[in-house]
Design an enzyme around this catalytic site. Structure first.
Site, PDB file in Angstrom:
ATOM      1  CG  MET A  34     -20.943  92.935  72.764  1.00  0.00           C
ATOM      2  SD  MET A  34     -21.288  93.860  71.374  1.00  0.00           S
ATOM      3  CE  MET A  34     -22.491  92.770  70.327  1.00  0.00           C
ATOM      4  CG  HIS A  41     -23.254  85.667  77.525  1.00  0.00           C
ATOM      5  ND1 HIS A  41     -24.391  85.894  77.017  1.00  0.00           N
ATOM      6  CD2 HIS A  41     -22.410  86.098  76.480  1.00  0.00           C
ATOM      7  CE1 HIS A  41     -24.555  86.626  75.876  1.00  0.00           C
ATOM      8  NE2 HIS A  41     -23.602  87.106  75.340  1.00  0.00           N
TER       9      HIS A  41
END
Ligand code: AMP
Length: 292
Positions: A34, A41
């Protein structure tokens, strides 16, 4: 790195990537996010890069997984900065669709993974995992990756996605190619999260208690020093004393997420969700099976 935001552009770019390898079918890895990217990430991206020819990352703040009182509007959005980070990691393609592209007028389908979605975060966030399953199935169908990477930080989410892939006989990716990556933590122990930026410096310091409490509970259960129910209540008390509002502390079977009262011969997991100020933090750790 190419950034695309329409399905047509995505298909064209994927065809180019697949055609690039000599064998005529470079392996594609997908890392769904997101955005508001951090080292957690980027660790997924690095794992993906090590195991595939091309990495496709997606950035989509999925409205269907936010409840009415949650932080959809406030959720950090920084596409240009995120794109620069992904490009520096060697990502080939960034898929950043608009809400209207993912959910055009007339969209009526919902993917629901019963049972695994119900307890833990699903109890406090009704509909959340339906939103996750629906968007992840769409991303899988859009990108058709050979392999996909998710963080163990969102342990229930990973279990929901694996159950969906298994139950629906997905082939791209196959359930065995849905890879869970261990949680990446701040130096002081807190699991990295895009929501950590909501924390003040005092809250950040207090939040270090969360992983410590979880590790202590996991160790005392594993060593047989406390029963599961004792360890859960000690952990919840410790967190409350340190200013957290505890949503749950639970010990579950790591595969089915069914609550456990005693350790069996299968891997178990301890999971916690707790609020500090207005910020809801989650974390989880492994508990090794009881020795026979
Ligand atoms: P999000 O952008 O929060 O939806 O997260 C995208 C992916 O990154 C999910 O698979 C998360 O589980 C994973 N992720 C988020 N934080 C971490 C972390 N601290 N360590 C490992 N993976 C993470």
């Amino acid at each position: 790195m190419q950034t695309v935001n329409t399905l047509h552009m995505l298909r064209t770019a994927l065809a180019q990537l697949r055609g690039q390898s000599d064998a005529g079918g470079g392996r594609i890895a997908l890392v769904p996010t997101m955005g508001a990217l951090h080292e957690g990430h980027l660790t997924l991206v690095r794992r993906a890069k090590a195991e595939a020819d091309h990495v496709v990352a997606s950035i989509f703040v999925n409205p269907r997984q936010f409840g009415a009182n949650e932080d959809l509007d406030a959720y950090p959005r920084q596409l240009a900065a995120d794109a620069a980070l992904l490009e520096a990691e060697g990502v080939a393609l960034l898929w950043a669709p608009m809400v209207e592209t993912m959910y055009p007028a007339g969209f009526v389908t919902n993917v629901s993974v019963a049972s695994i979605s119900d307890g833990l975060c699903g109890a406090a966030r009704p509909g959340h995992f339906d939103g996750v399953a629906t968007v992840v199935l769409k991303l899988f169908n859009q990108v058709a990756p050979d392999i996909a990477f998710f963080g163990e930080k969102d342990f229930q989410q990973l279990a929901v996605i694996r159950a969906m892939a298994r139950d629906l006989d997905l082939t791209r990716p196959h359930v065995d190619s849905i890879i869970g990556v261990p949680t990446v933590r701040e130096a002081y122990g807190l699991a990295m999260s895009s929501r950590n930026r909501y924390l003040s410096s005092e809250q950040r310091a207090a939040a270090a208690i969360l992983p410590q409490t979880l590790a202590a509970a996991a160790q005392s259960i594993q060593a047989g020093l406390q029963t599961i129910s004792e360890a859960k209540s000690v952990a919840a008390d410790d967190l409350q004393r340190n200013g957290f509002q505890v949503d749950y502390v639970e010990v579950v079977d790591a595969g089915t997420l069914a609550p456990l009262e005693t350790l069996g011969d299968r891997p178990a997991r301890i999971l916690v969700a707790a609020r500090i100020g207005g910020t809801r933090l989650i974390d989880n750790m492994a508990i090794a099976p009881a020795r026979g």
